[in-house]
Write a protein that holds these residues in place. Structure first.
Motif, PDB file in Angstrom:
ATOM      1  N   GLU A 252      33.970  17.956  40.991  1.00 39.79           N
ATOM      2  CA  GLU A 252      33.030  19.049  40.718  1.00 39.79           C
ATOM      3  C   GLU A 252      32.928  19.272  39.214  1.00 39.79           C
ATOM      4  N   THR A 253      31.755  19.666  38.778  1.00 38.60           N
ATOM      5  CA  THR A 253      31.525  19.891  37.351  1.00 38.60           C
ATOM      6  C   THR A 253      31.909  21.304  36.942  1.00 38.60           C
ATOM      7  N   TRP A 254      31.543  22.281  37.745  1.00 33.85           N
ATOM      8  CA  TRP A 254      31.722  23.686  37.377  1.00 33.85           C
ATOM      9  C   TRP A 254      32.751  24.358  38.261  1.00 33.85           C
ATOM     10  N   GLY A 255      33.432  25.339  37.686  1.00 39.20           N
ATOM     11  CA  GLY A 255      34.446  26.084  38.406  1.00 39.20           C
ATOM     12  C   GLY A 255      33.849  27.154  39.305  1.00 39.20           C
ATOM     13  N   VAL A 256      34.724  27.789  40.078  1.00 36.41           N
ATOM     14  CA  VAL A 256      34.328  28.834  41.029  1.00 36.41           C
ATOM     15  C   VAL A 256      34.944  30.154  40.580  1.00 36.41           C
ATOM     16  N   PRO A 257      34.183  31.233  40.544  1.00 31.83           N
ATOM     17  CA  PRO A 257      34.727  32.533  40.109  1.00 31.83           C
ATOM     18  C   PRO A 257      35.873  32.994  41.008  1.00 31.83           C
ATOM     19  N   ASP A 258      36.835  33.710  40.412  1.00 28.48           N
ATOM     20  CA  ASP A 258      37.932  34.275  41.189  1.00 28.48           C
ATOM     21  C   ASP A 258      37.413  35.218  42.267  1.00 28.48           C
ATOM     22  N   ALA A 259      36.359  35.975  41.939  1.00 30.11           N
ATOM     23  CA  ALA A 259      35.860  37.020  42.838  1.00 30.11           C
ATOM     24  C   ALA A 259      34.890  36.494  43.879  1.00 30.11           C
ATOM     25  N   LEU A 339      39.897  44.997  56.111  1.00 30.50           N
ATOM     26  CA  LEU A 339      38.857  44.474  55.219  1.00 30.50           C
ATOM     27  C   LEU A 339      39.348  44.483  53.775  1.00 30.50           C
ATOM     28  N   ALA A 340      40.025  45.575  53.388  1.00 30.77           N
ATOM     29  CA  ALA A 340      40.595  45.632  52.036  1.00 30.77           C
ATOM     30  C   ALA A 340      41.665  44.564  51.863  1.00 30.77           C
ATOM     31  N   ALA A 341      42.410  44.283  52.941  1.00 31.43           N
ATOM     32  CA  ALA A 341      43.440  43.245  52.866  1.00 31.43           C
ATOM     33  C   ALA A 341      42.820  41.873  52.628  1.00 31.43           C
ATOM     34  N   ARG A 342      41.645  41.627  53.204  1.00 32.55           N
ATOM     35  CA  ARG A 342      40.962  40.341  52.966  1.00 32.55           C
ATOM     36  C   ARG A 342      40.556  40.209  51.503  1.00 32.55           C
ATOM     37  N   VAL A 343      40.092  41.306  50.906  1.00 30.08           N
ATOM     38  CA  VAL A 343      39.734  41.279  49.482  1.00 30.08           C
ATOM     39  C   VAL A 343      40.979  40.999  48.645  1.00 30.08           C
ATOM     40  N   ALA A 344      42.077  41.701  48.948  1.00 35.91           N
ATOM     41  CA  ALA A 344      43.321  41.510  48.194  1.00 35.91           C
ATOM     42  C   ALA A 344      43.823  40.076  48.320  1.00 35.91           C
ATOM     43  N   SER A 345      43.731  39.515  49.529  1.00 40.50           N
ATOM     44  CA  SER A 345      44.181  38.138  49.734  1.00 40.50           C
ATOM     45  C   SER A 345      43.352  37.157  48.921  1.00 40.50           C
ATOM     46  N   ALA A 346      42.034  37.381  48.866  1.00 44.19           N
ATOM     47  CA  ALA A 346      41.157  36.479  48.104  1.00 44.19           C
ATOM     48  C   ALA A 346      41.427  36.557  46.608  1.00 44.19           C
ATOM     49  N   LEU A 347      41.917  37.705  46.126  1.00 42.69           N
ATOM     50  CA  LEU A 347      42.152  37.893  44.695  1.00 42.69           C
ATOM     51  C   LEU A 347      43.609  37.661  44.300  1.00 42.69           C
ATOM     52  N   ASP A 348      44.467  37.297  45.265  1.00 39.08           N
ATOM     53  CA  ASP A 348      45.890  37.055  44.989  1.00 39.08           C
ATOM     54  C   ASP A 348      46.592  38.299  44.463  1.00 39.08           C
ATOM     55  N   VAL A 349      46.243  39.462  45.005  1.00 37.13           N
ATOM     56  CA  VAL A 349      46.950  40.700  44.694  1.00 37.13           C
ATOM     57  C   VAL A 349      47.362  41.343  46.018  1.00 37.13           C
ATOM     58  N   MET A 376      53.728  34.332  41.099  1.00 31.51           N
ATOM     59  CA  MET A 376      53.305  32.937  40.965  1.00 31.51           C
ATOM     60  C   MET A 376      51.834  32.853  40.552  1.00 31.51           C
ATOM     61  N   SER A 377      51.011  33.753  41.094  1.00 30.32           N
ATOM     62  CA  SER A 377      49.595  33.777  40.714  1.00 30.32           C
ATOM     63  C   SER A 377      49.430  34.109  39.239  1.00 30.32           C
ATOM     64  N   ALA A 378      50.187  35.118  38.767  1.00 28.13           N
ATOM     65  CA  ALA A 378      50.107  35.486  37.352  1.00 28.13           C
ATOM     66  C   ALA A 378      50.615  34.359  36.461  1.00 28.13           C
ATOM     67  N   LEU A 379      51.718  33.722  36.861  1.00 21.69           N
ATOM     68  CA  LEU A 379      52.245  32.609  36.077  1.00 21.69           C
ATOM     69  C   LEU A 379      51.269  31.442  36.046  1.00 21.69           C
ATOM     70  N   SER A 380      50.580  31.214  37.181  1.00 18.71           N
ATOM     71  CA  SER A 380      49.585  30.139  37.228  1.00 18.71           C
ATOM     72  C   SER A 380      48.446  30.421  36.256  1.00 18.71           C
ATOM     73  N   ARG A 381      47.990  31.676  36.186  1.00 19.07           N
ATOM     74  CA  ARG A 381      46.915  32.001  35.242  1.00 19.07           C
ATOM     75  C   ARG A 381      47.416  31.914  33.805  1.00 19.07           C
ATOM     76  N   GLN A 382      48.682  32.257  33.555  1.00 24.50           N
ATOM     77  CA  GLN A 382      49.234  32.088  32.215  1.00 24.50           C
ATOM     78  C   GLN A 382      49.261  30.614  31.825  1.00 24.50           C
ATOM     79  N   GLU A 383      49.558  29.750  32.780  1.00 25.07           N
ATOM     80  CA  GLU A 383      49.516  28.313  32.502  1.00 25.07           C
ATOM     81  C   GLU A 383      48.088  27.863  32.195  1.00 25.07           C
ATOM     82  N   ASP A 384      47.098  28.450  32.893  1.00 24.79           N
ATOM     83  CA  ASP A 384      45.696  28.132  32.589  1.00 24.79           C
ATOM     84  C   ASP A 384      45.372  28.494  31.138  1.00 24.79           C
TER      85      ASP A 384
END
Length: 440
Positions: A252-259, A339-349, A376-384
Motif C-alpha cells: 500500500e502507498t498510503w497509511g490509514v488514520p488511527d481514528a 459501543l464506547a468499548a468498541r471505540v476504545a478498542s479501535a483506538l488502543d485505549v 505497548m501501544s504507546a511504546l509502539s507509537r514512540q518507536e514510530d
C-alpha cells in the motif's frame, strides 16, 4: 468512489429532531419519538450493508491496494470534524494517546553527549520548533496521524527549515517507484501566494515536484521538469519531503488514520445517547395516559385529575382508565457502553479512560492505571516517532542524534523511598546522594 457522506441514519435523526421541535404538545412529541426510534432501529439493522460508510477492503477506486490519495483527502476533513464534534470519544481518545506517548516528555540527544551547536541551532529555530521540535508540535503531528495516517515534512536545504505539508491541501499528486507502489519518489506540491499590499490581492497558484528523502538517498539523476496535465512542472531539488505512512499493509502507498476504525461506532454511540436523551425528555413530560375503551368514551373524555398536587385523586368514567407512563429513569443509557468499548478498542485505549467511568463496581484508581496493552501501544507509537526522527536527523546530516522518551511509568513516592533505602543499605549510593535524591 465511496466517500464520507451523510448516512441514512443521520438524515432520519435530523428529520425527526426537526419534527420534535415543531411538536406543540407532549402527545405529538411522544408520537414523533416512537416513529424516530422505529426508524433508527431499522437503520441500525442495515448498518452493515450501508454503502455510505467508506470501505477499507481494497482500493476504494478499484485501481490499487489500500487507500488512494483522493481517499485520504476526503477522509481527513471528515475525521478532523468528527474529532471535534465527538470530542467525548474520538477527541478524548486522541488526548489519551497524546498523553500516553508524550506525557513524560522527551529529549533530543547526541551520541557524544552534547549536541553540536550547528544542529542545536536548527532545533532551536522558532519555525522548526513550531513545526517539529517541541512537545506541542509532536502532539499536532500525532493528531495528523490520528486523522490522516500520513506525515509529510518539507525540508528546505538552504534555510535548514522544516515545514509540514497537508495532504488534503498541499499535495496534488505523486509518483511512485515502477516496481514498488509503496515507495513514493516525488510529491507534487501546490500552494498559493497572495499579495495583499498591492494589486487586486487575488492569489496565484504555484506547483513544483519535490523528491522524497528516501529517493534522494539513492543519488538519482534529477530531471529539470516533469510533465503533468500538459504542463512542464519544475523539480525542486533544493527541498526534500520526509514522507511516513502509518497503519498500512505491504504494497500500500498510503497509511490509514488511527481514528478510521473508530469513526463508525463513535457516530452510532453519539446517536444512541442523543436519541436516549430525547426519549428521557418525552417520558418526563407525560406522567399519565387516559385509555378509552370505546369511541364514545373517548369523545366524552371521562377522566379528570383534581388539582395538580401530590396525592390528588382522579375521576374516571365507567369506560375509561388511567395508567401511569414509564418513568424517565426506565431508559438505561448505560447499555450503550459496549459501543464506547468498541471505540476504545479501535483506538488502543481503555474504556475507563475514554469514558472516565469505571463501570459497575470498578475502582477509578485501579482501572485508570495504564494497562500492558496501552503501554505497548504507546511504546509502539514512540518507536514510530523514533523512526521518523531518525530520517529527520539523517536529512539534517546529524546521523548520531536521536529522540529519547522518558519512562511511561513511574514508581509512587513510597516505593521510590524503599528503593533508595535498599541502595543506601547496600552501599550503591552514599549518604549525600541518598539525601539529594530524597529532597529532589
Amino acid at each position: 468512489m465511496s466517500s464520507f457522506r451523510e448516512t441514512a441514519l443521520q438524515r432520519n435523526i435530523a428529520i425527526h429532531q426537526a419534527r420534535i421541535l415543531e411538536a406543540d404538545t407532549p402527545e405529538k412529541e411522544a408520537e414523533v419519538l416512537r416513529e424516530a426510534n422505529g426508524t433508527i432501529v431499522r437503520d441500525l439493522l442495515q448498518f452493515a450493508e450501508d454503502n455510505d460508510w467508506t470501505r477499507i477492503i481494497g482500493g476504494m477506486d478499484g485501481k490499487g491496494k489500500g487507500l488512494s490519495l483522493l481517499d485520504i483527502q476526503e477522509i481527513i476533513p471528515y475525521l478532523e470534524k468528527q474529532t471535534k464534534i465527538l470530542g467525548d470519544l474520538l477527541g478524548r481518545g486522541l488526548r489519551l494517546k497524546n498523553n500516553h506517548v508524550f506525557g513524560r516528555g522527551c529529549t533530543f540527544e547526541h551520541k557524544t553527549g552534547s549536541v553540536p551547536p550547528r544542529f542545536q541551532a536548527i532545533i532551536d529555530h522558532p519555525s522548526n520548533q513550531k513545526a517539529l521540535f517541541s512537545i506541542t508540535a509532536l502532539k499536532e503531528i500525532n493528531r495528523m496521524i490520528f486523522v490522516g495516517g500520513n506525515i509529510a515534512l518539507r525540508y528546505v536545504k538552504s534555510e535548514r527549515r522544516f515545514t509540514r505539508l497537508l495532504l488534503d491541501v498541499n499535495v496534488e499528486n505523486y509518483l511512485t517507484d515502477e516496481e514498488d507502489e509503496g515507495e513514493v519518489k516525488y510529491i507534487l506540491r501546490k500552494w498559493q501566494v497572495r499579495n495583499d499590499l498591492g494589486g487586486t490581492g487575488q492569489p496565484t497558484e504555484h506547483r513544483e515536484w519535490i523528491p522524497t528523502s528516501t529517493y534522494d538517498a539513492t543519488n538519482p539523476s534529477y530531471p529539470k521538469t516533469i510533465k503533468f496535465q500538459n504542463e512542464n512542472i519544475p523539480v525542486n531539488t533544493g527541498s526534500l519531503v520526509i514522507l511516513k505512512a502509518f497503519n498500512r499493509d505491504a504494497g500500500e502507498t498510503w497509511g490509514v488514520p488511527d481514528a478510521f476504525a473508530a469513526a463508525a461506532p463513535a457516530a452510532v454511540y453519539n446517536d444512541y445517547i442523543r436519541s436516549g436523551a430525547m426519549l428521557q425528555h418525552a417520558l418526563a413530560a407525560i406522567a399519565f395516559v387516559v385509555k378509552a375503551k370505546t369511541e364514545q368514551s373517548a369523545k366524552a373524555a371521562g377522566a379528570k385529575v383534581q388539582k395538580a398536587r401530590v396525592g390528588s385523586a382522579v375521576i374516571t368514567g365507567p369506560e375509561t382508565e388511567v395508567q401511569s407512563m414509564p418513568r424517565a429513569g426506565s431508559v438505561n443509557l448505560y447499555e450503550g457502553r459496549p459501543l464506547a468499548a468498541r471505540v476504545a478498542s479501535a483506538l488502543d485505549v481503555s474504556t475507563t479512560g475514554i469514558t472516565s467511568d469505571t463501570g459497575t463496581g470498578g475502582s477509578y484508581a485501579s482501572e485508570n492505571a495504564l494497562s500492558a496493552p496501552e503501554q505497548m501501544s504507546a511504546l509502539s507509537r514512540q518507536e514510530d516517532f523514533a523512526n521518523l526522527f531518525a530520517e529527520v536527523f539523517r536529512v539534517m546530516g546529524a546521523k548520531d542524534m536521536s529522540i529519547n522518551f522518558r519512562r511511561l511509568d513511574t514508581d509512587p513516592i513510597h516505593r521510590q523511598g524503599q528503593t533508595l533505602t535498599l541502595f543506601r543499605v547496600g552501599g550503591a549510593i552514599n549518604q549525600q546522594e541518598y539525601r539529594d535524591r530524597a529532597l529532589a
